[in-house]
Structure formats: C-alpha cells, structure tokens
Design an enzyme around this catalytic site. Sequence first.
Site, PDB file in Angstrom:
ATOM      1  N   HIS A  12      29.982  38.737  27.357  1.00  0.00           N
ATOM      2  CA  HIS A  12      29.346  38.416  26.085  1.00  0.00           C
ATOM      3  C   HIS A  12      28.902  36.963  26.133  1.00  0.00           C
ATOM      4  O   HIS A  12      29.587  36.119  26.728  1.00  0.00           O
ATOM      5  CB  HIS A  12      30.310  38.587  24.907  1.00  0.00           C
ATOM      6  CG  HIS A  12      30.859  39.964  24.754  1.00  0.00           C
ATOM      7  ND1 HIS A  12      30.062  41.070  24.562  1.00  0.00           N
ATOM      8  CD2 HIS A  12      32.139  40.423  24.769  1.00  0.00           C
ATOM      9  CE1 HIS A  12      30.828  42.145  24.456  1.00  0.00           C
ATOM     10  NE2 HIS A  12      32.088  41.783  24.587  1.00  0.00           N
ATOM     11  N   ALA A  46      26.179  47.757  26.279  1.00  0.00           N
ATOM     12  CA  ALA A  46      27.493  48.259  26.692  1.00  0.00           C
ATOM     13  C   ALA A  46      28.327  48.619  25.468  1.00  0.00           C
ATOM     14  O   ALA A  46      28.172  48.015  24.398  1.00  0.00           O
ATOM     15  CB  ALA A  46      28.214  47.197  27.523  1.00  0.00           C
ATOM     16  N   GLY A  70      32.433  49.537  24.146  1.00  0.00           N
ATOM     17  CA  GLY A  70      33.868  49.556  24.403  1.00  0.00           C
ATOM     18  C   GLY A  70      34.584  49.574  23.071  1.00  0.00           C
ATOM     19  O   GLY A  70      34.374  48.687  22.248  1.00  0.00           O
ATOM     20  N   CYS A 125      30.909  46.659  33.825  1.00  0.00           N
ATOM     21  CA  CYS A 125      31.506  47.941  33.450  1.00  0.00           C
ATOM     22  C   CYS A 125      32.089  48.683  34.653  1.00  0.00           C
ATOM     23  O   CYS A 125      32.318  49.894  34.595  1.00  0.00           O
ATOM     24  CB  CYS A 125      30.509  48.821  32.701  1.00  0.00           C
ATOM     25  SG  CYS A 125      29.844  48.031  31.226  1.00  0.00           S
ATOM     26  N   GLY A 144      37.312  50.946  28.482  1.00  0.00           N
ATOM     27  CA  GLY A 144      36.243  50.463  29.350  1.00  0.00           C
ATOM     28  C   GLY A 144      36.710  49.412  30.342  1.00  0.00           C
ATOM     29  O   GLY A 144      37.877  49.027  30.383  1.00  0.00           O
TER      30      GLY A 144
END
Length: 233
Positions: free
Chosen positions: A97, A162, A164, A193, A92
């Site tokens: 975060h 999201a 990854g 992203c 990704g």
Amino acid sequence: MSCPIVAFEDLELIDYKKAWDYQTSLFKPIIDQKIYNRKNPDSTTKTKNHLLFCEHPHVYTLGTSGSKENLLVSEAILKKLNATYYKINRGGDITYHGPGQLVAYPIFDLDYFFTDIHKYLRFLEESVILTLKEYGLVGDRIDGLTGVWIDVKSNNPRKICALGVKSSRWVTMHGIGFNVNTDLSYFDAIVPCGIKDKSVTSLKNELGELVDFENLKQKLKINLSNVFDFDYE
C-alpha cells in the site's frame, strides 16, 4: 425491506497501524453487540456498518496465509524505501500500500446483506470492475485468484486491484487496494499476492495520464453502494 445504512469516512493519508487500530475499534463493538443480541433476544440495539477510504504511506502487509519469503528485501532496504512492514490478520499473501493507491475498508455486518464471503469478495471486485468501465477499461477476474485484472485473455494479465479480508461472525474488515496513481516500482520488493508469473498495473499506467483521485473515489463510492444495495448515512 429497507436498504442497509453505511457510515462513510475518508481518512485520507493515514499511517497503516493507526488505520488498522481504528478499523478494530469499529469492528470489535459490532462483534460484541452481535454476541449480546444473540444472548438477549429482546435487545433492540442494532449493529452499524462502516466504509473507510484512505491512502497509506509506503507499507507492506502479509496476510495469514502468506509467506514472508515473498518479501524480497531486507529490513535495511525497507528503511531505504521509507517503508514499513506488518504481519496482519486478513487473508491472502503479501501486498503493498502507498500514496496514490485507494484503500477501501468495508466494516460490514453481512447479516444485513448476505452471509456468503465468496459473494462478498465478488461484489467488491464488481464494484471495481464497474469503476474501471467508467474509464473505458475492461476489468476482469481470473479463476482461482481474487482481485481485479486487466487484459486477462492476453499473455500479460495485470493486477490492478488486490483484495484481502477478515471476517468474524459475518462482520468484515480490511478490504481492497486499488492502484490508481500508485508508484509501481514498490511492487519490485515483493512477489505480489504470492503470484510469481503475473504483473501489476495502475489506472494511471493503463490510461497514460494522472487520474483525478477525488473523482475516482466518488465513482467507487457510488458503485459500492449500487452493487451492495445500501444507502449512506
């Protein structure tokens, strides 16, 4: 055949690098044990599965297929935002975060489940979609993109979760970032992203009120076990 067993830990608010190191400390022994078992067919030592929940202080992470050009601010601005940055070993592009975002790290030996990474990603998405449904929201997918989205058929699809992941010898690490009570202004510092024409959202933003974070955790925890058909240790 019995259900896989998963050990669950809630790490709460934890530094990103500390959590990454901890993931690795769980991930590597599983890989090592699988290599040993393959070389020693008489071995009866089984590998373990783990699921970690946590939140991180403000941090931006760039996956192996991403471009640092999608980080739109300088090191000086990162410091002003009280945010850190890491290039990491998941797939990704770039993501954020921070507090109010639920991060889930499944460290699964997929030999217990199914050896199909695309199916694994779809199961993670489905767990979030089912959780959103409990709040009266319709989560959906967009062809060719990972993650979970709101209002896919509108002129303003918004990404709420999201994904990854990294996989080696069918063992996974990294996982999902689910925007719950997330401060969405931090996404202004990146092209989330690597997707330039779509926005991000949070559960709080969609519902118009603060979400009970602990209650949300329990819902996702249950939905993950139901979708993947495992039991907690």
